[in-house]
Design a protein around this motif. Structure first.
Motif, PDB file in Angstrom:
ATOM      1  N   GLN A   1       3.858 -10.793  -0.383  1.00  0.00           N
ATOM      2  CA  GLN A   1       5.344 -10.064   0.734  1.00  0.00           C
ATOM      3  C   GLN A   1       4.585  -8.142   0.390  1.00  0.00           C
ATOM      4  O   GLN A   1       4.657  -7.607  -0.659  1.00  0.00           O
ATOM      5  N   VAL A   2       5.086  -7.735   1.930  1.00  0.00           N
ATOM      6  CA  VAL A   2       5.440  -5.905   1.307  1.00  0.00           C
ATOM      7  C   VAL A   2       7.160  -5.711   2.033  1.00  0.00           C
ATOM      8  O   VAL A   2       7.520  -6.334   3.072  1.00  0.00           O
ATOM      9  N   GLN A   3       6.887  -4.349   1.640  1.00  0.00           N
ATOM     10  CA  GLN A   3       8.246  -4.089   1.643  1.00  0.00           C
ATOM     11  C   GLN A   3       8.126  -2.836   1.924  1.00  0.00           C
ATOM     12  O   GLN A   3       6.640  -1.478   1.499  1.00  0.00           O
ATOM     13  N   LEU A   4       9.212  -2.068   2.697  1.00  0.00           N
ATOM     14  CA  LEU A   4       8.107  -0.857   3.913  1.00  0.00           C
ATOM     15  C   LEU A   4       9.769  -0.209   4.191  1.00  0.00           C
ATOM     16  O   LEU A   4      10.129  -0.522   4.381  1.00  0.00           O
ATOM     17  N   VAL A   5       9.084   1.134   4.189  1.00  0.00           N
ATOM     18  CA  VAL A   5      10.086   2.350   4.387  1.00  0.00           C
ATOM     19  C   VAL A   5       9.573   3.394   5.137  1.00  0.00           C
ATOM     20  O   VAL A   5       8.495   3.788   5.447  1.00  0.00           O
TER      21      VAL A   5
END
Length: 121
Positions: A1-5
């Motif tokens: 999973q990847v988190q994006l900001v």
């Protein structure tokens, strides 16, 4: 999973430029195609640009082609959107997305929180 900001949004006059950045967490960023979408008040989320996981292929919405450039730096886990010659109709919340390959936002599983871009006339 990847988190994006996302970052880099703001207020700019028509004809000006902004550079948005989307920083991703996780070791597999370089495996994901990345995209930018935008959503204006009262409207549906719309495709802006997409870049392949290698960076070798890009596509743009007709309304931004020639003005916006999507790029990525896999060493920095970051994708960028350089926006030039901004127009009031570009005003929207801009979202970064990962993991799809389509102009349909429903085909993208991972999203950032968005950054506001406002272009004054």
């Amino acid at each position: 999973q990847v988190q994006l900001v996302e970052s880099g949004g703001g207020l700019v006059q028509a004809g000006g430029s902004l550079r948005l950045a989307c920083a991703a967490s996780g070791p597999t960023f370089s495996n994901y195609n990345m995209a930018w979408f935008h959503q204006a008040p009262g409207k549906e989320r719309e495709f802006v640009a997409v870049i392949s996981w290698t960076g070798g292929t890009t596509y743009y919405a007709g309304s931004v082609k020639g003005r916006f450039t999507i790029s990525r730096d896999n060493a920095k886990n970051t994708v960028y959107l350089q926006m030039n010659d901004l127009k009031p109709e570009d005003t929207a919340v801009y979202y970064c997305a990962a993991g799809g390959w389509s102009d349909n936002p429903h085909n993208w599983p991972y999203w950032g929180q968005g950054t506001q871009v406002t272009v004054s006339s």
